[in-house]
Design an enzyme around this catalytic site. Structure first.
Site, PDB file in Angstrom:
ATOM      1  N   ASP A 166     -60.922  17.078 -41.742  1.00  0.00           N
ATOM      2  CA  ASP A 166     -61.413  16.706 -40.410  1.00  0.00           C
ATOM      3  C   ASP A 166     -62.625  17.570 -40.125  1.00  0.00           C
ATOM      4  O   ASP A 166     -62.917  18.510 -40.879  1.00  0.00           O
ATOM      5  CB  ASP A 166     -60.317  16.899 -39.336  1.00  0.00           C
ATOM      6  CG  ASP A 166     -60.455  15.879 -38.220  1.00  0.00           C
ATOM      7  OD1 ASP A 166     -61.507  15.877 -37.553  1.00  0.00           O
ATOM      8  OD2 ASP A 166     -59.533  15.078 -38.021  1.00  0.00           O
ATOM      9  N   HIS A 243     -64.551  11.538 -38.546  1.00  0.00           N
ATOM     10  CA  HIS A 243     -63.937  12.873 -38.606  1.00  0.00           C
ATOM     11  C   HIS A 243     -64.397  13.596 -39.871  1.00  0.00           C
ATOM     12  O   HIS A 243     -63.609  14.254 -40.548  1.00  0.00           O
ATOM     13  CB  HIS A 243     -62.407  12.769 -38.567  1.00  0.00           C
ATOM     14  CG  HIS A 243     -61.873  12.326 -37.235  1.00  0.00           C
ATOM     15  ND1 HIS A 243     -61.629  13.204 -36.210  1.00  0.00           N
ATOM     16  CD2 HIS A 243     -61.571  11.105 -36.750  1.00  0.00           C
ATOM     17  CE1 HIS A 243     -61.178  12.537 -35.159  1.00  0.00           C
ATOM     18  NE2 HIS A 243     -61.141  11.258 -35.451  1.00  0.00           N
ATOM     19  N   GLU A 303     -61.382   6.216 -35.135  1.00  0.00           N
ATOM     20  CA  GLU A 303     -62.342   6.788 -34.192  1.00  0.00           C
ATOM     21  C   GLU A 303     -63.766   6.947 -34.723  1.00  0.00           C
ATOM     22  O   GLU A 303     -64.452   7.905 -34.361  1.00  0.00           O
ATOM     23  CB  GLU A 303     -61.832   8.150 -33.680  1.00  0.00           C
ATOM     24  CG  GLU A 303     -60.519   8.032 -32.941  1.00  0.00           C
ATOM     25  CD  GLU A 303     -60.041   9.339 -32.338  1.00  0.00           C
ATOM     26  OE1 GLU A 303     -59.753   9.348 -31.139  1.00  0.00           O
ATOM     27  OE2 GLU A 303     -59.951  10.354 -33.061  1.00  0.00           O
TER      28      GLU A 303
HETATM   29  C1  ACM Z   1     -55.776   9.644 -34.112  1.00  0.00           C
HETATM   30  O1  ACM Z   1     -55.029  10.168 -33.267  1.00  0.00           O
HETATM   31  N1  ACM Z   1     -57.094   9.720 -33.983  1.00  0.00           N
HETATM   32  C2  ACM Z   1     -55.238   8.911 -35.247  1.00  0.00           C
END
Ligand code: ACM
Ligand code: ZN
Length: 668
Positions: A166, A243, A303
């Site tokens: 991440d 991420h 995201e």
């Molecule tokens: C997440 O909580 N972005 C999978």
């Protein structure tokens, strides 16, 4: 088959821990078995286990299971355990079934060394009973992971998902791209919060300011073997395409371009148009596959901002070339590439539910986190699904009244709420139901700087996931479960874990549990000007602020009314009344853009035309970093009025205060 609830009998209470006796026997078992028949006495097993007779794959047990029509995974984990007067018999088809039976034996063993005589028949409802640990935001090492595998085994959990990459740090050794660990695993800032407030600065291994770390390949091999010994599968997650800020810091050539061909501000998204990305991630995934035997490899997918993709020339070129009509399809193209790559290697890709955007690639499984709708849709399309909705399965939220808890990411998820989750959505067809692999708790670690706090957030809520995943839905009984959870948490504590202590639980906000009586309940309410409550947060609708119903600990309970403008309301009490108090409670959670108003203004009128000068109450909380704080702004007055004009004035300067949440205008 008919299932019986565990019958509670007086527990064998003997050994003490901090004054609390540790309970044992079937009444402490989590997950609760499918069927328990208690005998009358106890049995003292031999210390060397020589009185445990294992009957593996007997024809009779196979026949019994066949009559139950269980799916393969349940047959493999099924066991019958008989604790008699003269010994212990375990029946199972596989070694895994024997292991589950032994786990039950251990959990039932009282500290005086006795077992209750009983017969237990047991098998799981779902194959995937999972826990996700985010070891990127705040790195957790091998020993921590091994310790959690021991706890998971006690809970008969099946799957540990490691969130290995991440923005805040890459956490696994990859030989073909060494800067992923020599650079992307290190940062300035010991904790995620320090790193974030310090401007997301990365570092290099060995630098004095470098904080972080990663799992070496030897670490991973040890973890995988340790998990396998406990019949736990490890699913590794490598985030694609978002991420990925840490990757872009180490390999900036993977970023998108601006229309003029210069480097775009990288953000956290890889550039799907960039030809370097594909061989690099194929090489990474190849090394990951070598380490992890799991049939599933998690490739993230959540995201993505996709902002750069819209005007990046190489992204646009790829979209034109492939006839991709928008950036969602571009994402689907990229995800599809790695789904196919993994399939060629004999593995299956799983991703967060955003991989549905732009078309779900053939063969991909879905982890549904933004509610259960994505999971439902994927299952109906014939894809396998793990349910892990934020509403019930995100354990980075507070498990008790937020004011009594360490800072948490989002809201309030009590043990009871976690336990109330049902992984199979109502109305799902039988065919689609067979695609629900199970459920999973996700423990994101942005606000969890220490190992002890990680355990605190995880236990006992992980017990709920274990029981929902294993036990028949019709055996669900929260009061009974809570008692067992207290006992099992004591046991974990005696083993050196740090679970939350349920005995001191405050529980739901007391004020929200019964209607509040006050002068304005049922008053006629008029909105002044154009401002209305936000449609996503209506609470009880137009009259919510005078319905006597107060909110709980967090705005997502839908008992709070949300405004993206000043609250400006006139109440008509029906007749002139003596008024001594007008007040309201507000909720703030600045990471979600929810803040307190800067002030409230209250004015009074007997005729609805002529109002007094407003009485102003200033908020004393100009905060920028609050989470689920409540603040009551009350005005003490001496007024006679039929009409009350009430305003709550929003902070228009601070974006962390975009929303106001209010539950009731209380008049006395
Ligand atoms: C997440 O909580 N972005 C999978
Ligand atoms: Zn691009």
């Amino acid at each position: 088959m008919k299932t019986l609830k565990v019958i509670c009998v007086a527990a064998a209470l003997c050994f003490m821990m901090g004054g609390a006796a540790l309970a044992a026997g079937p009444e402490v078992l989590i997950p609760v078995p499918v069927k328990v028949e208690l005998g009358t006495g106890t049995y003292t097993p031999a210390a060397d286990g020589s009185d445990v007779r294992v009957h593996q794959a007997t024809r009779q047990f196979a026949k019994e299971l066949a009559s139950l029509n269980l799916p393969d995974f349940a047959r493999e984990e099924a066991y019958r355990l008989v604790v008699g007067r003269k010994g212990i018999d375990i029946y199972a088809l596989t070694q895994e079934g024997v292991f589950r039976a032994r786990t039950t034996l251990q959990q039932m063993l009282a500290c005086d060394g006795t077992l209750p005589q009983c017969t237990i028949l047991d098998y799981p409802r779902f194959r995937h009973r999972g826990l996700m640990l985010d070891i990127s935001r705040n790195f957790r090492d091998k020993d921590f992971i091994l310790k959690q595998l021991d706890a998971m085994a006690q809970l008969k959990m099946s799957t540990l998902h490691l969130h290995l990459t991440d923005d805040a740090g890459w956490r696994i050794q990859i030989d073909s791209y060494p800067e992923l660990t020599s650079r992307a695993a290190w940062r300035e800032g010991a904790t995620y919060e320090e790193w974030r407030s310090g401007g997301h600065r990365y570092s290099a291994e060995g630098s004095p300011e470098a904080r972080g770390g990663y799992l070496t390949k030897d670490d991973v091999r040890e973890i995988v073997a340790y998990a396998a010994d406990r019949y736990i599968e490890i699913i590794p997650e490598i985030e694609i395409p978002a991420h990925s800020g840490e990757v872009l810091a180490a390999y900036p050539e993977l970023s998108c371009l601006k229309p003029d061909g210069t480097k775009a501000n990288p953000g956290g998204d890889l550039c799907p148009g960039n030809a370097l990305v594909y061989p690099m991630y194929e090489a990474i995934l190849s090394e990951v596959i070598e380490l992890f035997p799991s049939p599933y490899i998690h490739i993230g997918g959540d995201e993505a901002a996709k902002t750069n993709w819209k005007d990046c020339p190489v992204c646009q070129h790829l979209m034109n070339e492939r006839g991709l009509k928008d950036v969602d399809e571009l994402q689907s193209h990229m995800i599809g590439h790695f789904v196919n790559f993994l399939a060629e290697k004999g593995r299956r890709a799983i991703g967060w539910d955003e991989i549905l955007q732009g078309g779900l690639p053939e063969g991909a499984a879905v982890m549904s986190w933004r509610g259960t709708e994505g999971g439902r849709k994927a299952a109906e399309l014939g894809h396998d699904v793990v349910m892990s909705p934020g509403s019930h399965c995100y354990f980075d939220s507070a498990q008790d009244a937020p004011y009594s808890q360490p800072k948490a990411f989002s809201g309030y998820t009590s043990l009871e709420r976690a336990y109330s989750f049902e992984p199979v959505p109502e109305g799902l067809s039988d065919a689609a139901q067979s695609h629900i692999l199970g459920l999973q708790a996700n423990l994101w670690s942005e606000y969890i700087p220490t190992a002890a706090q990680m355990e605190y957030m995880m236990y006992p809520r992980a017990f709920a996931i274990a029981e929902i995943g294993w036990s028949p839905a019709e055996n669900k009984d929260y009061a009974d479960f809570r008692g067992r959870a207290i006992a099992l948490a004591d046991r974990l504590r005696s083993q050196g874990y740090n679970p939350f202590e349920l005995r001191g639980e405050i529980g739901r906000r007391p004020e929200s549990l019964k209607p509040l009586e006050h002068l304005a309940v049922g008053a006629e309410l008029t909105f002044n000007g154009r401002c209305r409550y936000n449609r996503g947060y209506p609470a009880g609708g137009d009259n919510a602020l005078v319905d006597g119903q107060l909110g709980g600990w967090f705005y997502k309970d839908l008992l709070w009314q949300g405004y993206l403008c000043d609250v400006d309301i006139t109440l008509d009490l029906g007749s002139v009344k003596d008024i001594h108090y007008v007040g309201a409670t507000f909720l703030s959670h600045t990471s979600a853009g929810v803040g307190f108003p800067v002030r409230t203004e209250v004015s009074f009128s007997e005729d609805g035309e002529n109002f007094s000068e407003p009485v102003v109450c200033l908020s004393e909380h100009p905060d920028t970093d609050s989470w689920a704080l409540l603040n009551t702004l009350g005005t003490v007055v001496n007024a006679k009025a039929r009409y009350i004009r009430y305003r709550a004035v929003r902070d228009t300067v601070n974006p962390a205060h975009a929303f106001i949440f209010i539950d009731e205008i209380v008049v006395n």
